[in-house]
Design an enzyme around this catalytic site. Structure first.
Site, short mmCIF file in Angstrom:
data_model
loop_
_atom_site.label_atom_id
_atom_site.label_comp_id
_atom_site.label_asym_id
_atom_site.label_seq_id
_atom_site.Cartn_x
_atom_site.Cartn_y
_atom_site.Cartn_z
N GLY A 76 0.91 -1.12 -0.03
CA GLY A 76 -0.04 0.21 0.02
C GLY A 76 0.94 1.38 0.06
CB CYS A 77 0.00 4.75 -0.99
SG CYS A 77 -1.65 5.02 0.00
#
Lengths: 348, 348, 348, 348
Positions: free
Chosen positions: A148-149
Site C-alpha cells: 500500500g501507499c
C-alpha cells in the site's frame, strides 16, 4: 516487447500505469479492462493520453489476458484473488495493486477487509512487492502483492533502524507513524468527503481507531525486524492531489545514543535507485517527488535527544502504487530495474 | 420572532441558510427537512453548527411547515412547485432557491429542465427575487423564484447599461458573459468531476453549448432593457470553494462614447446596501466578498476603446443564493433589508 | 551531443528547462548561471533534480557560454539583448524566453517595457519562435524571441480563422481573449499577491487596462492575417500552479456562416505534433496538458449563432515557455522536432 | 464604547483584528498604525472592509494610542516591548500578539528570538493570555502576552491530562505534538516558500530541529502540570489558508489505564465557551472552526492501547491569535467573554 494487461483501468492507479507503461521502452499495452466502460477509448476518459494510447477499455471476458506476459490488477480488493489462479496457470505473472496478497494471515485479511480469502495457497506463495526489502524474492516470483501507499513510505522510513544487522537501536514498542496523504489516495470514486468543496482549505485525520494499512505496516516491520513491533498509525487527508508525507517517531534505546543515524541511512540506501537520503537537516517536500518513483528521506534527532524524527515523502500513485508496480515488473522480467521510471519529478 | 422552515437542508445552500438564519436576530428556525437524513442532528452533518443549531433533520411529512411564516426550498428543481400551493394556501411565504419559479415561459422551463411545469398559475404570480431590480414587487410577494448564482452577477453587472433610463448605450446583441465559479456551485453531490483530485490544480469551461442559466440571464436582461437582448454565456470551473467572477463584455454604441460609465454605475448603485462599485481601475477579487452578501463591481474601458469590460464578484452561496434569500425574506416581512446580513467578508 | 547553456536558471522557466533538457537525449547541459546563487548546486534549490543534475549555478562572468551550441535566456527583460551580440558573434544560437526579441516595433517595446531597446538590428533579424507559424524561419535562425505564454495560446487558438488561405471568415476588429493563468506564470518572485494565503481560494482579473502580452498578440495575429486586427485581452489569475486556459470569442462574418469550423481546425493542425484539436463539443482541461508540450483546442459555436468560442489549454511553463524553447532548439539544430518533448501529461 | 488602537495592522492578525473589532458591539476603532502605509485607507489594502472600516493607517508617531483603553500589538517581535511601558503608564491596557511577553525566562527569549529583552520587569508582570488556564489573572492584568497559534492548540489539547487535579495519568517525558498549519500562519510577508506555486499541491515539515513555539509550549505545559514536561514538536505546512490541526500523542501511565478520558475532557471543558469536546470517535476538521474562535477536540485511544491520540483544530488567526486577543480584551474590561466572537464558522 513484453505484453502487458491491466484489469480495472479506470481508477487513478490504472491511468498512472497507462502513463508509465505507454512510455516504457519494452512494453506493449495489450489490453485494459473495465466492465462498466467497455468500448470507450481510454483517451476519452483521460484526454491526457490522446494520440498516445489507442486502446479502448474492453470487457474482462473479452480480454486476451492469458496471452499477456504480465497482468496488473488495479481493481478493488477481492478481484485479483478471484482471477489470479487462472492467469498463473497460463504462465502469466500477476501483480496486484490491491490488498488481496498483502496480509499473510488470512484471519487478519478477513478481519480488516470483511471478506473471506479465496486462495490461501496463492497467498502463501505471493511475494510482498517492496524491492528494497524483497528484491531477490521478487525476481523469482509469479505473483506479487504490491504494498500500500502508506506502508511503502513507513517501511522505507524505518527499515534501516529495524534490520537486525543494525543492532538494537530503537524501542520497537513505541513507534509512531503520523502520515499525511493527498486526496488521490482515496481513489477516483464519487464521494462527498473528497469533493474539492469539502476537502480543500481543510485538514483532518481519519481512520484513527484503525486503518487497513496498520496490519500491513506492522507485518512488514515485524518481518524486517525479525520480531514483533508495535506502532501507532494516524493518517490525515491533505488538500493536495498527489503525495504522502510520513512523519515517523522512534525512541533511541539507551545503549544506542552514539549511533550516527545519518550515516546509517546513507549507507543502507547507497545503492537503491529510488531512495534518496537527503543531507542532515533537510525537510523533504512531497512535490520534490511528484510524478516520479523516488522516495526522499530525512533523519532528524531534535536537540540531540532520544527521539528520532524521520521524514519520508513519496508520490502515492508512483512509488506508492503504479511506479512500484513497474519497478517490480522490471525485476520479475530481468529488465533493468529503473527502465521506464527515470522521468524527473514535476516541480513546480 | 419569525418562524422559518427549510426544505432540503443537506446541501450547501441549506447549510448556508442555517449559518445565516441562526445568527439572524428576528428568526426562529422551526424545521429543516431531509427525507434521507431524517433524525440526524444537523450539527452531526455540519460540525460547524455544533452547540449553536439544535435542530435535527426531519421527514418532510412530519415538518410543521404550514405553521411557518416563511419556508425556503433548498431542493433540487421540481420540488418547490409540487409543494408551494399548499403552503401558500396556509399563508406561508415561499422562497425557492431552485429554478421552479425563475423562467416565466413554461416552454423554456420544460426545454431546459426536462420536466413539465406543474403550476403555471403560481409561476405567473411568482416574483423574481433580485432586490436591485424588483424590490417593490418582492415586498408584496407571497412566492419568490430566487435568481441563480451566475444570473445574479451578470444582471447586476449589466443592469446600469441596459435600463432604458440610461439611454441607448450599448449593443444589446453582442453581449458576452465569461463567468468563473468556485466548485461549491456544483452542490454537495458525490460526483467524480468535482473531486479535489479532479478539479484542483485544473481549469476548464463547461456547458459552452448551452447552460440552464442562459435563458434566465437573457430573460432578466430583457426585462431590464425592455427589449430582447442576445448574450453568449461561457461558465468555467475554478479550483476554489466559493466565489463567482463574471467578466462581461459590452460594445459601446457609436453615439454613446462620451458616457461616464464609472459615474453611471456609482450613481445607479449609490443606495444599494449590497452592491459596491469600486474605484476606476480596480480588479475585484472573489475573496473580498467571501462569506458575505456583497457584490463588488469594477468598470473598465481598455485603451478608451468601444468595449466595456465589467468585472463582478459575488459569493455564489451568499448573494448568489442563501444570502439573497435572506435579503428577500427581510423585504417580504418588512424587516430592515440588511438584517442578519452585515457580517464582514472573511479575508484571508 | 549539443552543448547548452542557460542564463538565469533560478526561476520557473529555468528549472523547467533543466527538467526537459536533462532528459533530452542529445543535450549536454554545459552551464547555468545565476549571479545571486553562484556556487550553489542546482539540486539544492530544486531537490527534484537531486542525483540527476550535477551542475552548480555559476557566475555569468565565469560561464563558458561562448563555447555552447545554444544558450537560453531565462532572465528578466533586458538581459538577453545586452548579451546576445557577443554570443551570436561566437557562433552560438540564442533563444530568449523574455520579451527582448518579441515586439518588432522598438517604440512599442519601449512603451510597454519601459526601457530602450539596445540592439534594433538584432531585433530585425530575430525570428518569433512559434513553430506552427514560423517553422521554416526558425530552422534557419540564429536568434529567437520566444513567444509569451498567453500569446502562444491565443495565436494557436485563432490561427486557422485568420490565415488568408481560409478566406474572410471572422470580424477581425472585435476579437476577445479572456485568458486564465495559473500562478507560476507570475514567476518565482517573492511578492505578496501571489502568496498562497492571498491567491488560493480566490479569483481575479488583472492588467485589464493593458497587459504587455497584448501588443505581442496583436502583432502576431496581424502577421498571420496579413492585416491589422483588434483584440481585447483580459488576463485572470487562477488558484493553480500550471496551466493557461484561453477562451476566445470571434464573430463569424455574414458570408461565412456555412463554414465547417471543426474541419477547418482539424485540417490546419493535422500535421502539428503538439496541437490537438479535440472532438466537437469538448471542453479541454488544463490538467490534460500538465507538464507536457501539448496544446488542446476545442471549437464551439453555441446555438449555431454567429459567435465562435474557441477554448485553448496549454501548460504555461512548457508550450508556453521552456518546452516551446526546446522545440525551437530542435528545429534550429535539425533534430527531430519532438525530441525530448514526448513525455505524457501528468493526470491527476 | 471602548477605544481600541492597533499597532501594525497590515498583516493577517491585524486585518483579522479589524474584522472582529469592527463588528464588536462595544468597540470603537480609534487608530491603526503602519509606518510604511501611513495615509492609505485600510479598505484600499483590504477591500473586504470597504464601506465598513473608514480608518486609514497612520504613522505610529501620530496615533493617539495613549488615549485608547486597549492597544493591540500585531507587530514583529520586539516592537511591543519597546512601547508597552509608556502606554501602561498612560493607563492603557496592552495585548501583544507577538512573542515579547510569552517566555518568562529572558535567557530563553534571547536564545530563540535573537534579541535582548528590554523590559524584564514588565515581562514579570505580564500575564500569559490563555483564558482556559489564566482567566482570573487575565481579568486583572494590564499587560498580556498572547499565546502563539501552535501553543494554544497544543496546550488546550493536553491540559486535561496534565492538571494535577486529574492525577498522574500520562508520561510527561514522551509527549509528541505533530502539528499542521495553514500558510497564513507564516504571515503576509513576501517570501518565496509560501508562494502559491511553491506551497500548493505540496506538504512538508519545517523547523524540526527547533521552532520558537517549542519553549513556549513546554513552559505552558510545565506551568499547567506543576512540573517539567518534555515534548517533541514537529510543525508542518499545509496547502490551505487558515487552520491548525494538532495531533498529540501521550502515553498512559501504567496505573491510569482505567481512566475515562472522554469524560475527563468533557468535564474539564463543560463550561468553556470556546472549547468543544467532540463525541468519541470524531475526527475534527479545521474547516469546522474556520473564521471562528472555537477549538474542537477529539480524544482517541486506538485499539484500547496505552497511547492517547488527541486531535485539536483551531483557526490560527482567530483562537490562535486575534480572536483570542478579543476574548482576552473582553475579560480585561469586564465584558461578557464571548462578546463579538459568536459568529459561526464558515463551511464550506
Amino acid at each position: 516487447m513484453i505484453k502487458v494487461g491491466i484489469v480495472g483501468g479506470t481508477g487513478y492507479t490504472g491511468v498512472e500505469l497507462l502513463r508509465l507503461l505507454s512510455q516504457h521502452p519494452e512494453v506493449e499495452l495489450a489490453a485494459i479492462t473495465s466492465r462498466k466502460e467497455a468500448g470507450m477509448p481510454v483517451a476519452d476518459m483521460y484526454p491526457s493520453l490522446r494520440g498516445r494510447v489507442a486502446l479502448s477499455f474492453c470487457d474482462p471476458a473479452d480480454a486476451a489476458l492469458s496471452s499477456c506476459d504480465v497482468v496488473f490488477f488495479a481493481t478493488p480488493h477481492g478481484v485479483a484473488m478471484a482471477q489470479a489462479r487462472e492467469l498463473l496457470a497460463a504462465g502469466v505473472r500477476v501483480i496486484d495493486l490491491a490488498a488481496d496478497f498483502r496480509l499473510k494471515d488470512t484471519a487478519e485479511f478477513e478481519r480488516w477487509y470483511a471478506m473471506p480469502h479465496s486462495c490461501p495457497d496463492l497467498l502463501a506463495e505471493a511475494v510482498y512487492g517492496l524491492p528494497e526489502v524483497n528484491r531477490d524474492a521478487i525476481r523469482k516470483a509469479r505473483l506479487i502483492g504490491l504494498p500500500g501507499c502508506y506502508p511503502t513510505s513507513v517501511q522505507l522510513g524505518l527499515l534501516p533502524l529495524l534490520e537486525p544487522v543494525a543492532g538494537d537501536l530503537i524501542d520497537v514498542d513505541t513507534l509512531i507513524a503520523d502520515c499525511k496523504s493527498g486526496v488521490s489516495g482515496a481513489g477516483r470514486k464519487a464521494e462527498v468527503h473528497t469533493l474539492l468543496a469539502e476537502a480543500s482549505d481543510n485538514f483532518k485525520a481519519y481512520g484513527v481507531s484503525g486503518h487497513r494499512h496498520l496490519p500491513e505496516i506492522v507485518q512488514g516491520l515485524g518481518a524486517i525486524a525479525g520480531r514483533p513491533v508495535r506502532l501507532a498509525f494516524t493518517p490525515h487527508l491533505v488538500p493536495m492531489i498527489r503525495g504522502i508525507h510520513s512523519t515517523l517517531y522512534a525512541r533511541i534505546r539507551p545503549g544506542a545514543g552514539d549511533t550516527d543515524f545519518q550515516a546509517l541511512y546513507e549507507r543502507r540506501y547507497a545503492d537503491e535507485p529510488f531512495v534518496d537520503v537527503m543531507p542532515a537537516g533537510s525537510t523533504p517536500e512531497t512535490r520534490s517527488v511528484r510524478a516520479s518513483n523516488m522516495v526522499r528521506i530525512a533523519v532528524h534527532r531534535p536537540q540531540g535527544g532520544d527521539l528520532l524524527v524521520i521524514l519520508v515523502v513519496e508520490d502515492n500513485l508512483v512509488k506508492g502504487a503504479s511506479g512500484q508496480g513497474v519497478q517490480v515488473m522490471n525485476l520479475m522480467l530481468g529488465l533493468p530495474e529503473t527502465l521506464g521510471l527515470t522521468q524527473l519529478p514535476v516541480l513546480p
